[in-house]
Design a protein around this motif. Structure first.
Motif, PDB file in Angstrom:
ATOM      1  N   LEU A  79      37.252  26.909  37.473  1.00  9.82           N
ATOM      2  CA  LEU A  79      38.486  26.741  38.253  1.00  9.82           C
ATOM      3  C   LEU A  79      38.776  27.971  39.108  1.00  9.82           C
ATOM      4  CD1 LEU A  79      40.708  24.973  35.581  1.00  9.82           C
ATOM      5  CD2 LEU A  79      39.767  23.955  37.674  1.00  9.82           C
ATOM      6  N   GLN A  82      36.498  27.782  42.039  1.00  5.39           N
ATOM      7  CA  GLN A  82      37.004  26.764  42.971  1.00  5.39           C
ATOM      8  C   GLN A  82      38.178  27.323  43.778  1.00  5.39           C
ATOM      9  OE1 GLN A  82      38.768  23.330  41.079  1.00  5.39           O
ATOM     10  NE2 GLN A  82      38.097  21.994  42.751  1.00  5.39           N
ATOM     11  N   SER A 109      44.853  28.795  36.577  1.00  3.52           N
ATOM     12  CA  SER A 109      44.264  28.153  35.399  1.00  3.52           C
ATOM     13  C   SER A 109      44.381  29.046  34.181  1.00  3.52           C
ATOM     14  CB  SER A 109      42.800  27.800  35.658  1.00  3.52           C
ATOM     15  OG  SER A 109      42.021  28.980  35.840  1.00  3.52           O
TER      16      SER A 109
END
Length: 115
Positions: A79, A82, A109
């Motif tokens: 995450l 990303q 996250s």
């Protein structure tokens, strides 16, 4: 920081085994019972106040460490990657602004797992 196994007093070890017999499934208590020399290790959460240093970005456990039993280290790193990919180039070739945005995002996250 951990307590070296030989330094754990016998009465503490006996207490651990007795507590295991009272609180956990017999199969798990048997594991505690077989352990001759247990160890203690504290588990900490850690949140970096800054994750961008020049053109270096801390991701995954380097940026935020959550308890290992959360079981989310790989997911957290993915995450973070990303988020990094989404932020880079978001400010029309202004890489410094991208870095500031990444640092400001503070790895959402990870923060979710820490709180």
């Amino acid at each position: 920081m951990a307590i070296a196994p030989p330094l754990i007093r016998p009465e503490v070890i006996a207490g651990i085994k007795a507590t295991a017999r009272e609180l956990v499934a017999p199969q798990v208590a048997d594991i505690f019972g077989c352990c001759v020399q247990p160890f203690f290790q504290p588990i900490y959460d850690m949140e970096s106040q800054q994750i961008v240093f020049g053109r270096v970005v801390l991701l995954g456990d380097a940026a935020f460490v959550a308890r290992p039993h959360v079981g989310a280290g790989v997911t957290k790193a993915a995450l973070d990657a990303q988020s990094l990919a989404a932020a880079l180039g978001a400010n029309e070739d202004n890489l410094d602004a991208d870095w500031r945005a990444i640092n400001a995002s503070n790895s959402p996250s990870a923060v979710r797992w820490l709180r």
